[in-house]
Enzyme design. Structure first.
Site, PDB file in Angstrom:
ATOM      1  N   HIS A 177      47.235  21.277  41.907  1.00 44.92           N
ATOM      2  CA  HIS A 177      46.399  21.883  42.452  1.00 44.92           C
ATOM      3  C   HIS A 177      44.929  20.905  41.257  1.00 44.92           C
ATOM      4  O   HIS A 177      43.744  20.453  42.765  1.00 44.92           O
ATOM      5  CB  HIS A 177      45.339  22.749  43.589  1.00 44.92           C
ATOM      6  CG  HIS A 177      45.161  23.703  42.154  1.00 44.92           C
ATOM      7  ND1 HIS A 177      46.130  24.151  41.134  1.00 44.92           N
ATOM      8  CD2 HIS A 177      43.826  24.194  42.357  1.00 44.92           C
ATOM      9  CE1 HIS A 177      45.585  25.676  41.227  1.00 44.92           C
ATOM     10  NE2 HIS A 177      44.220  25.614  41.404  1.00 44.92           N
TER      11      HIS A 177
ATOM     12  N   SER B 254      43.160  27.559  36.382  1.00 43.50           N
ATOM     13  CA  SER B 254      44.391  26.962  36.749  1.00 43.50           C
ATOM     14  C   SER B 254      45.010  25.898  35.953  1.00 43.50           C
ATOM     15  O   SER B 254      44.375  24.987  35.354  1.00 43.50           O
ATOM     16  CB  SER B 254      44.053  26.131  38.153  1.00 43.50           C
ATOM     17  OG  SER B 254      44.166  27.414  39.024  1.00 43.50           O
TER      18      SER B 254
ATOM     19  N   ASP C 187      53.013  23.914  42.530  1.00 44.84           N
ATOM     20  CA  ASP C 187      52.166  23.552  42.206  1.00 44.84           C
ATOM     21  C   ASP C 187      52.161  22.896  40.178  1.00 44.84           C
ATOM     22  O   ASP C 187      52.127  24.056  39.526  1.00 44.84           O
ATOM     23  CB  ASP C 187      50.607  24.927  42.449  1.00 44.84           C
ATOM     24  CG  ASP C 187      49.959  24.656  41.744  1.00 44.84           C
ATOM     25  OD1 ASP C 187      49.059  23.650  41.595  1.00 44.84           O
ATOM     26  OD2 ASP C 187      48.727  25.064  42.148  1.00 44.84           O
TER      27      ASP C 187
END
Ligand code: ARG
Length: 262
Positions: free
Chosen positions: A68, A213, A120
């Site tokens: 992402h 992230s 992810d």
């Protein structure tokens, strides 16, 4: 994508308006996490890095991050020229040229689903080898390493307050947070939690947050750490009852995808 619009970076100077940190963290020492890097993202190609993520050097030229962090709104992987990786610093404001690495190829996991955040993971190939020692990626048979109750280490420059906002700093922060059971994570997130591709960590006080992230969920391994997860998502940050969710690197599918790419 990276909610870390927090870091507004100028391509020319790569100076962060403000960096950020993990919720409930402490400053990391210089050289403590040689494989951890900052990923600056220019998603619209305007020459300004408006996104910030983390990532881990897993091979001298390979930087593992979250899908992402690497895709556009259409789910297409951004061009390699959109990325700048910074390794070997704890403070990300204006890093020396020697610590900046351009990217020659970027690939996102084809199984990444932007609606569910399954699979992810993304791999970036650096234009040149980085001198830092890479972090080892967990194998599928090392299940005890991510057993519930295991204390895991999280690091990042992401936002610092529950809810995702709050004061920020350019200095890398670290925290320890226990890995929790799939049952516990399922209670919090119901079917949004997919144990086949995700693993959770939670203590209600320490958590990754926006901008972290792509960075590591790692556990002790010999004198150092081994990478068991990629920071992916969560409801708020350090919110009561809501774990941080990480890409499960020990899961067969995700593991095979990663191992085949460096
Ligand atoms: N999606 C966030 C990012 O792009 C990471 C969120 C992690 N959230 C959490 N509660 N652990 O930086």
């Amino acid at each position: 994508m990276t909610a870390a619009a927090a870091a507004v970076l100028v391509a020319a100077g790569v100076s962060a308006a403000h960096g950020a940190d993990i919720v409930g963290g402490d400053p990391a020492g210089p050289g403590e996490y040689p494989a951890h890097g900052a990923l600056f993202i220019d998603a619209n190609g305007n020459g300004t890095y408006e996104g910030l993520c983390g990532g881990s050097l897993v091979g001298s030229r390979y930087f593992l991050t979250a899908a992402h962090c690497a895709v556009d709104n259409q789910e297409d992987t951004l061009p390699a020229s959109s990325f700048l990786v910074v390794l070997g610093v704890t403070n990300i404001a204006d890093p020396p040229a020697a610590n900046r690495f351009t990217v020659s190829a970027a690939e996102s996991n084809a199984g990444f689903d932007p609606f569910t955040f399954r699979n992810d993971s993304a791999m970036l190939r650096l234009s040149q080898a980085a001198p830092s020692t890479p972090l080892r990626v967990i194998r599928t048979d090392e299940t005890l390493k991510w057993a519930p109750g295991t204390t895991a280490r999280i690091v990042g420059w992401g936002t610092t307050s529950p809810g995702g906002g709050g004061p920020t700093s350019d200095d890398l922060l670290e925290a320890d947070v226990p890995i929790v059971s799939d049952a516990f994570c399922g209670l919090a997130y119901d079917t949004d939690f997919d144990a086949a591709t995700m693993v959770c960590a939670y203590d209600g006080e320490h958590d990754t947050c926006q901008g972290d992230s792509g960075g590591p969920l790692m556990v002790p391994d010999g004198a150092g750490f081994v990478l068991v997860g990629i920071t992916s998502w969560g409801f708020g940050c350090a919110d009561l009852g809501f774990p941080g969710v990480y890409t499960r690197l020990g899961a067969p599918g995700v593991n095979a995808w990663v191992m085949a790419r460096f």
